[in-house]
Write an enzyme that holds these catalytic residues in place. Sequence first.
Site, PDB file in Angstrom:
ATOM      1  CG  PHE A 135      -2.768   7.202   2.340  1.00  0.00           C
ATOM      2  CD1 PHE A 135      -3.258   8.118   1.881  1.00  0.00           C
ATOM      3  CD2 PHE A 135      -2.826   5.762   2.098  1.00  0.00           C
ATOM      4  CE1 PHE A 135      -3.865   7.919   0.669  1.00  0.00           C
ATOM      5  CE2 PHE A 135      -3.453   5.519   0.615  1.00  0.00           C
ATOM      6  CZ  PHE A 135      -4.227   6.564  -0.001  1.00  0.00           C
ATOM      7  CG  ASP A 220      -2.957   0.800   7.446  1.00  0.00           C
ATOM      8  OD1 ASP A 220      -2.500  -0.125   6.726  1.00  0.00           O
ATOM      9  OD2 ASP A 220      -3.419   1.671   6.728  1.00  0.00           O
ATOM     10  CE  LYS A 249       0.707   0.461  -0.453  1.00  0.00           C
ATOM     11  NZ  LYS A 249       0.301   0.771  -1.481  1.00  0.00           N
TER      12      LYS A 249
HETATM   13  C1  LIG Z   1      -0.908   2.278   4.989  1.00  0.00           C
HETATM   14  C2  LIG Z   1      -1.628   2.199   4.056  1.00  0.00           C
HETATM   15  N1  LIG Z   1      -3.049   1.753   4.045  1.00  0.00           N
HETATM   16  C3  LIG Z   1      -3.918   1.880   3.007  1.00  0.00           C
HETATM   17  C4  LIG Z   1      -3.627   2.127   1.921  1.00  0.00           C
HETATM   18  C5  LIG Z   1      -4.648   1.921   0.646  1.00  0.00           C
HETATM   19  O1  LIG Z   1      -4.354   0.694  -0.006  1.00  0.00           O
HETATM   20  P1  LIG Z   1      -5.147   0.573  -1.546  1.00  0.00           P
HETATM   21  O2  LIG Z   1      -4.550   1.483  -2.104  1.00  0.00           O
HETATM   22  O3  LIG Z   1      -5.005  -0.745  -1.697  1.00  0.00           O
HETATM   23  O4  LIG Z   1      -6.478   0.741  -1.191  1.00  0.00           O
HETATM   24  C6  LIG Z   1      -2.205   2.186   1.493  1.00  0.00           C
HETATM   25  C7  LIG Z   1      -1.758   2.670   0.142  1.00  0.00           C
HETATM   26  O5  LIG Z   1      -0.904   3.034  -0.059  1.00  0.00           O
HETATM   27  C8  LIG Z   1      -1.430   2.409   2.488  1.00  0.00           C
HETATM   28  O6  LIG Z   1      -0.101   2.638   2.280  1.00  0.00           O
END
Ligand SMILES: Cc1ncc(COP(=O)(O)O)c(C=O)c1O
Length: 390
Positions: A135, A220, A249
Site C-alpha cells: 500500500f 516506504d 504519518k
Molecule cells: C506504507 C504507506 N504508504 C503510503 C501511505 C499513504 O499515506 P497517506 O494516506 O498520507 O497519503 C500509507 C497510508 O496508510 C501507508 O501506510
Amino acid sequence: MSIADRGTEAMMSNYPPRPLTIVRGEGCWLWDDAGTRYLDLVAGIAVVTLGHGHPEPIAALAAQSAVLDHVSNLYWTEPAIALAERLHGLSGFEQAFFCNSGAEANEAAIKLARRHGTETGGADKHELVCLEGAFHGRTLGALQATWAQPKKIPFEPLPAGFRHVSRNDIEALRAAVGPQTAGVLIEPIQGEGGVHVIDEAFLQEARTLCDQHNALLLFDEVQTGIGRTGAWFAFQRTGVRPDAVVLAKGLASGMPIGALLSKRLATGFQPGDHGTTFGGSPPIAAAALATIGVVERDDLIGNATRIGDYLATALGALAGVADVRGAGLLIAVELASGDAAGAAAALREQGVIVNAVSETALRLCPPLVITQEQAELAVAALDVVLAARG
Ligand SMILES: Cc1ncc(COP(=O)(O)O)c(C=O)c1O
C-alpha cells in the site's frame, strides 16, 4: 442533526461507514460525542506518535506560526532545513524533499527513481517494481504502485510501467528487475496489507539487484518510520540500506507532513522538476522537530520495543489468537476465528479502539507513549472479547 448525520450529508462518501464521532483526545485516550472514553490503539493510523494533544509539537507550531507562518518554496526558510538536517543525522541520508502526505511522498520517490533512471539509462529505464500486498497511497501513481487491484479498476488507465512481485519471492524479484528498472519500492513491513514483515534476504536481494542495474531502492516507511518499529527507521533493524526513504504519518505527531530522504544523487531533481506549495511549511517543520526531540528525550523508541515485546508475547498467549506479526508498536493479531471486523466492534464496546487490517487480523499501532498499564488493559479487553466469541 447529529455530527454523523451532518457528515453523511455534507461529505463525499469515499470512506466506509464510521462507527464513532470523536470529539476529544489526550495521550492514548479518546472521547466520543456521548462522553465515552476509549483507549486508542489506532493513533490516527500510526500518526500521533506522542499521543493526542502533546503540548510540545503544539507549542512549537504556535510559536513558529507567530514568527513566520507560510511563504512557499520560492524562498528559503530555516525550520525545514533544520528538519532535513535532523533527519539526515538520524538516517544517514543527505537530501530531503518535504510535502504533505504519504501518497505525495511516494509520488516524489517514484519521480526521483524515474528521473535517475531515464537520465542514466534512457527513456526505457522507467519501470517500478513493487510488491503484492503493498500500500503506497491513493493518488494515481501511488495507487498504481499499490497492490489492491479492485481499488484500481474504476480509475483506469493508471500510469504504465509498474510491476508487482510476490513478497519474499526472490526468484520473482530477480525475474522482474532488469535494465528497464528505475526503482524497487518496498515497505519493509507492509502495513495496510496486513503487517507482514519482509524477509531480510529479500530486501538484501533487492539491494543487490538495484546495484547491478543502477536502479534506486526505495523504502516506504510512511507507517514504520520515526520509532514505531523500535528503531528510528525500520531499515535500521535490517542490514539493508535503501537509496531513499519515504516518511509521513508519525513525523509531526498529527500535523500533515510527508518527506522523501535520499542519498545525494547527481541525477536527482533539477529546479522545476517537482514541488508543492505547502511542503516544508515552517510551523509544520517546527512541529516535526519538536516531535523528534520528544521521541529522543523520552526514549519512546525504547518504549516501543518494551511495550511492543510485551504486547506480542501477551497477545500471542491468548486463546483465540492464531499468530502475532510485526515489530515494536506495529502489530497484527491474527484471529483463529477470523472476523476481525466483529472483534474490533466488540473491543470498541469494551472501550478499546483497534482496526481490522484484514478480514482476519486486527492491527495495533498505538501512540509510542503507551504505558505498560494501558497495554495490559488492551490485552485484558481482547481476552474478554475472544472468550465471549468462542
Ligand atoms: C506504507 C504507506 N504508504 C503510503 C501511505 C499513504 O499515506 P497517506 O494516506 O498520507 O497519503 C500509507 C497510508 O496508510 C501507508 O501506510
